[in-house]
Design an enzyme around this catalytic site. Structure first.
Site, PDB file in Angstrom:
ATOM      1  N   LYS A 243      -7.925 -30.137 -25.725  1.00 40.75           N
ATOM      2  CA  LYS A 243      -8.065 -29.785 -27.142  1.00 40.75           C
ATOM      3  C   LYS A 243      -6.960 -30.468 -27.950  1.00 40.75           C
ATOM      4  CE  LYS A 243     -10.630 -27.479 -28.965  1.00 40.75           C
ATOM      5  NZ  LYS A 243     -11.987 -27.766 -29.530  1.00 40.75           N
TER       6      LYS A 243
ATOM      7  N   TYR B  11      -7.647 -27.226 -20.218  1.00 39.55           N
ATOM      8  CA  TYR B  11      -8.403 -26.951 -21.447  1.00 39.55           C
ATOM      9  C   TYR B  11      -7.569 -27.266 -22.684  1.00 39.55           C
ATOM     10  CZ  TYR B  11      -9.949 -24.234 -25.469  1.00 39.55           C
ATOM     11  OH  TYR B  11     -10.269 -23.850 -26.749  1.00 39.55           O
TER      12      TYR B  11
ATOM     13  N   THR C 101      -7.720 -24.902 -31.497  1.00 44.17           N
ATOM     14  CA  THR C 101      -7.194 -23.637 -30.997  1.00 44.17           C
ATOM     15  C   THR C 101      -5.675 -23.570 -31.132  1.00 44.17           C
ATOM     16  OG1 THR C 101      -6.872 -22.398 -28.931  1.00 44.17           O
ATOM     17  CG2 THR C 101      -7.252 -24.748 -28.706  1.00 44.17           C
ATOM     18  N   ASP C 102      -5.159 -22.356 -31.196  1.00 43.45           N
ATOM     19  CA  ASP C 102      -3.693 -22.180 -31.222  1.00 43.45           C
ATOM     20  C   ASP C 102      -3.055 -22.554 -29.882  1.00 43.45           C
ATOM     21  OD1 ASP C 102      -4.599 -19.999 -29.726  1.00 43.45           O
ATOM     22  OD2 ASP C 102      -3.639 -18.470 -30.983  1.00 43.45           O
ATOM     23  N   GLU C 103      -3.891 -22.677 -28.840  1.00 43.94           N
ATOM     24  CA  GLU C 103      -3.329 -22.965 -27.515  1.00 43.94           C
ATOM     25  C   GLU C 103      -2.684 -24.344 -27.425  1.00 43.94           C
ATOM     26  OE1 GLU C 103      -5.750 -22.024 -24.197  1.00 43.94           O
ATOM     27  OE2 GLU C 103      -6.548 -20.217 -25.122  1.00 43.94           O
TER      28      GLU C 103
HETATM   29  P1  NAD Z   1     -18.398 -21.629 -26.038  1.00 48.87           P
HETATM   30  O1  NAD Z   1     -18.059 -22.114 -24.673  1.00 48.87           O
HETATM   31  O2  NAD Z   1     -18.939 -20.253 -26.224  1.00 48.87           O
HETATM   32  O3  NAD Z   1     -19.471 -22.632 -26.707  1.00 48.87           O
HETATM   33  C1  NAD Z   1     -19.392 -24.012 -26.571  1.00 48.87           C
HETATM   34  C2  NAD Z   1     -20.757 -24.613 -26.949  1.00 48.87           C
HETATM   35  O4  NAD Z   1     -20.645 -26.046 -26.875  1.00 48.87           O
HETATM   36  C3  NAD Z   1     -21.891 -24.204 -26.019  1.00 48.87           C
HETATM   37  O5  NAD Z   1     -23.029 -23.858 -26.767  1.00 48.87           O
HETATM   38  C4  NAD Z   1     -22.160 -25.462 -25.189  1.00 48.87           C
HETATM   39  O6  NAD Z   1     -23.502 -25.573 -24.754  1.00 48.87           O
HETATM   40  C5  NAD Z   1     -21.779 -26.551 -26.174  1.00 48.87           C
HETATM   41  N1  NAD Z   1     -21.384 -27.801 -25.519  1.00 48.87           N
HETATM   42  C6  NAD Z   1     -20.501 -27.960 -24.483  1.00 48.87           C
HETATM   43  N2  NAD Z   1     -20.415 -29.250 -24.127  1.00 48.87           N
HETATM   44  C7  NAD Z   1     -21.240 -29.930 -24.978  1.00 48.87           C
HETATM   45  C8  NAD Z   1     -21.549 -31.308 -25.128  1.00 48.87           C
HETATM   46  N3  NAD Z   1     -21.011 -32.253 -24.332  1.00 48.87           N
HETATM   47  N4  NAD Z   1     -22.425 -31.670 -26.099  1.00 48.87           N
HETATM   48  C9  NAD Z   1     -22.983 -30.728 -26.908  1.00 48.87           C
HETATM   49  N5  NAD Z   1     -22.726 -29.412 -26.798  1.00 48.87           N
HETATM   50  C10 NAD Z   1     -21.856 -29.014 -25.849  1.00 48.87           C
HETATM   51  O7  NAD Z   1     -17.084 -21.858 -26.895  1.00 48.87           O
HETATM   52  P2  NAD Z   1     -16.510 -21.020 -28.138  1.00 48.87           P
HETATM   53  O8  NAD Z   1     -15.634 -19.947 -27.634  1.00 48.87           O
HETATM   54  O9  NAD Z   1     -17.618 -20.715 -29.063  1.00 48.87           O
HETATM   55  O10 NAD Z   1     -15.563 -22.133 -28.787  1.00 48.87           O
HETATM   56  C11 NAD Z   1     -16.083 -23.028 -29.780  1.00 48.87           C
HETATM   57  C12 NAD Z   1     -14.958 -23.894 -30.307  1.00 48.87           C
HETATM   58  O11 NAD Z   1     -13.949 -23.074 -30.877  1.00 48.87           O
HETATM   59  C13 NAD Z   1     -14.264 -24.726 -29.233  1.00 48.87           C
HETATM   60  O12 NAD Z   1     -13.956 -25.994 -29.777  1.00 48.87           O
HETATM   61  C14 NAD Z   1     -12.980 -23.944 -28.931  1.00 48.87           C
HETATM   62  O13 NAD Z   1     -11.960 -24.804 -28.502  1.00 48.87           O
HETATM   63  C15 NAD Z   1     -12.685 -23.375 -30.293  1.00 48.87           C
HETATM   64  N6  NAD Z   1     -11.892 -22.123 -30.307  1.00 48.87           N
HETATM   65  C16 NAD Z   1     -12.322 -21.035 -29.608  1.00 48.87           C
HETATM   66  C17 NAD Z   1     -11.598 -19.846 -29.685  1.00 48.87           C
HETATM   67  C18 NAD Z   1     -12.059 -18.598 -28.961  1.00 48.87           C
HETATM   68  O14 NAD Z   1     -11.382 -17.576 -29.041  1.00 48.87           O
HETATM   69  N7  NAD Z   1     -13.185 -18.602 -28.260  1.00 48.87           N
HETATM   70  C19 NAD Z   1     -10.441 -19.787 -30.452  1.00 48.87           C
HETATM   71  C20 NAD Z   1     -10.020 -20.931 -31.146  1.00 48.87           C
HETATM   72  C21 NAD Z   1     -10.778 -22.090 -31.078  1.00 48.87           C
HETATM   73  O1  TDX Z   2     -10.790 -11.035 -16.575  1.00 50.14           O
HETATM   74  C1  TDX Z   2      -9.858 -11.402 -17.284  1.00 50.14           C
HETATM   75  N1  TDX Z   2      -8.690 -10.711 -17.256  1.00 50.14           N
HETATM   76  C2  TDX Z   2      -7.610 -11.052 -18.025  1.00 50.14           C
HETATM   77  O2  TDX Z   2      -6.570 -10.394 -17.958  1.00 50.14           O
HETATM   78  C3  TDX Z   2      -9.969 -12.542 -18.174  1.00 50.14           C
HETATM   79  C4  TDX Z   2     -11.248 -13.332 -18.233  1.00 50.14           C
HETATM   80  C5  TDX Z   2      -8.884 -12.868 -18.951  1.00 50.14           C
HETATM   81  N2  TDX Z   2      -7.727 -12.145 -18.881  1.00 50.14           N
HETATM   82  C6  TDX Z   2      -6.601 -12.486 -19.770  1.00 50.14           C
HETATM   83  C7  TDX Z   2      -6.216 -13.940 -19.857  1.00 50.14           C
HETATM   84  C8  TDX Z   2      -5.710 -14.057 -21.285  1.00 50.14           C
HETATM   85  O3  TDX Z   2      -4.355 -13.627 -21.356  1.00 50.14           O
HETATM   86  O4  TDX Z   2      -7.045 -12.135 -21.094  1.00 50.14           O
HETATM   87  C9  TDX Z   2      -6.559 -13.058 -22.062  1.00 50.14           C
HETATM   88  C10 TDX Z   2      -7.742 -13.715 -22.777  1.00 50.14           C
HETATM   89  O5  TDX Z   2      -8.426 -14.525 -21.842  1.00 50.14           O
HETATM   90  P1  TDX Z   2      -9.679 -15.449 -22.242  1.00 50.14           P
HETATM   91  O6  TDX Z   2     -10.750 -14.612 -22.852  1.00 50.14           O
HETATM   92  O7  TDX Z   2     -10.017 -16.296 -21.082  1.00 50.14           O
HETATM   93  O8  TDX Z   2      -9.080 -16.295 -23.470  1.00 50.14           O
HETATM   94  P2  TDX Z   2      -7.846 -17.341 -23.586  1.00 50.14           P
HETATM   95  O9  TDX Z   2      -7.520 -17.956 -22.277  1.00 50.14           O
HETATM   96  O10 TDX Z   2      -6.750 -16.640 -24.347  1.00 50.14           O
HETATM   97  O11 TDX Z   2      -8.550 -18.465 -24.508  1.00 50.14           O
HETATM   98  C11 TDX Z   2      -9.430 -18.088 -25.588  1.00 50.14           C
HETATM   99  O12 TDX Z   2      -8.770 -18.177 -26.828  1.00 50.14           O
HETATM  100  C12 TDX Z   2      -8.403 -19.448 -27.271  1.00 50.14           C
HETATM  101  C13 TDX Z   2     -10.660 -18.979 -25.610  1.00 50.14           C
HETATM  102  O13 TDX Z   2     -11.341 -18.889 -24.364  1.00 50.14           O
HETATM  103  C14 TDX Z   2     -10.298 -20.400 -25.910  1.00 50.14           C
HETATM  104  O14 TDX Z   2     -11.462 -21.216 -26.017  1.00 50.14           O
HETATM  105  C15 TDX Z   2      -9.562 -20.431 -27.235  1.00 50.14           C
HETATM  106  O15 TDX Z   2      -9.086 -21.723 -27.482  1.00 50.14           O
END
Ligand code: NAD
Ligand code: TDX
Length: 332
Positions: free
Chosen positions: A152, A148, A121-123
């Protein structure tokens, strides 16, 4: 044809990736997923049975992981505890899965000399000021803010060390915020869409000035496939689609598309340590590997995503009330 082992394939981005791979390649996919609260088998319905298999299990289970990794050509590692808010209230599962889970996988990939792609992630780079002209690049120093993002960052550093010390055949990608179908209702965009469907006012943390750099999940998937096919082992690639928006703009857009008053939302307690702004410079991926995002119209992408949540209430409904009850306890 390659045999891909996709960890976390029942989650949001992993399941989108599996659908993308099935539609755009002839690869075989095994999903390894623990099915935590964030995993949902419904997200993997309708996949061709001769090219897809699901295994329920933990990425920290060394014996299970060893057998699966030895049987595949490439490991694509999505599994993680992914929600910042959860990490602030109960960090332990983040250490177990994001650190120990990644360690377990790279040990197996090293043993069998398998290609490994680590999804991050960019975080990990911390945050930017609103008026900073710079964006994150592959050279930006790590500076994570939350439990988190620090786990990562730790997992990225493990992969880098395994590349350097043990010759692990790995690449890493750090992507910005994804949107699209199959995203859990705890996350910002699905939470506000499903709140609006339920007649609950959307909840904006703090002033809502925080900026996220949105990318459609399919663009993330095409970038990951590009890196697996053409990426240079040992390299990191940033993935982003120039989609910066502040949270207030996003909530207002959702409400407008849903035919509701665009000012009908509440400001709630801010997230502790809330990162102000993320912004990705993805020039390296575009120039060196020739990748370009396909979803440039955020407005249209949000409209499609709203429609998906309207059409798939049975997918998200079982999670909704428990998620909102948890947020209520936190004043959010
Ligand atoms: P998510 O929480 O929707 O999905 C995570 C999945 O991993 C789930 O299906 C969960 O059951 C599984 N999991 C968790 N712990 C596990 C374990 N110990 N063993 C096996 N499976 C396990 O997450 P997401 O948003 O789909 O993110 C997926 C990946 O992408 C993560 O590595 C996250 O850091 C990265 N990422 C997410 C975003 C975003 O915007 N959501 C952005 C950049 C990177
Ligand atoms: O109810 C809300 N109100 C609100 O203002 C929630 C749930 C979030 N927010 C804000 C927090 C953040 O500034 O919205 C923005 C996005 O929040 P999230 O969806 O929780 O995402 P973020 O914390 O930015 O992280 C996401 O992007 C990077 C993913 O969850 C991570 O897994 C990924 O690494």
């Amino acid at each position: 044809m390659q045999r891909l082992l996709v960890t976390g394939g029942a989650g949001f981005i992993g399941s989108n990736f599996v659908h993308y791979v099935m539609a755009n390649t002839d690869n075989y996919v095994t999903v390894l997923d623990k099915l935590t609260y964030a995993g949902n088998l419904e997200s993997l319905k309708g996949l061709p049975e001769d090219r897809f298999r699901f295994v329920k299990g933990d990425i920290s289970d060394a014996e299970l992981v060893d057998g699966l990794v030895s049987d595949h050509d490439v490991v694509v590692h999505y599994a993680a505890e992914s929600h910042n808010d959860n990490s602030l209230h109960d960090p332990r599962p983040f250490l177990d899965t994001n650190i120990i889970g990644t360690y377990t996988l790279i040990e197996a990939a090293r043993k069998y000399n398998k290609r490994f792609h680590h999804i991050s992630t960019d975080e990990v780079y911390g945050d930017l000021e609103l008026d900073d002209p710079e964006r994150f690049t592959e050279e930006t120093p790590y500076n994570p803010s939350s439990p988190y993002s620090s786990t990562k960052a730790g997992s990225d550093l493990l992969v880098r060390a395994w590349v350097r010390s043990f010759g692990l055949q790995a690449t890493i990608s750090n992507c910005s915020n994804n949107y699209g179908p199959y995203q859990h209702v705890e996350k910002f965009i699905p939470r506000q869409i499903t709140n609006a469907i339920d007649g609950i006012r959307p909840k904006l943390y703090g002033k809502g000035e925080n900026v996220r750099d949105w990318i459609h999940a399919d663009d993330h998937s095409s970038a990951v496939l590009t890196i697996i096919e053409k990426g240079v082992v040992g390299e990191t690639y940033l993935i982003g689609a120039d989609g910066e928006k502040n949270n207030k703009e996003v909530v207002e857009l959702i409400l407008r598309h849903m035919g509701q008053d665009s000012g009908a939302y509440d400001h709630v307690v801010d997230r502790a340590g809330h990162d102000l702004r993320y912004a990705i410079d993805s020039s390296k991926l575009r120039n060196e590997l020739g990748w370009t995002p396909q979803f440039s119209d955020f407005d249209a992408g949000i409209e499609d995503t709203i429609q998906w949540y309207r059409d798939n209430e049975s997918w998200w409904r079982p999670q909704k009330s428990a998620t909102e009850a948890k947020y209520k306890e936190q004043g959010q």
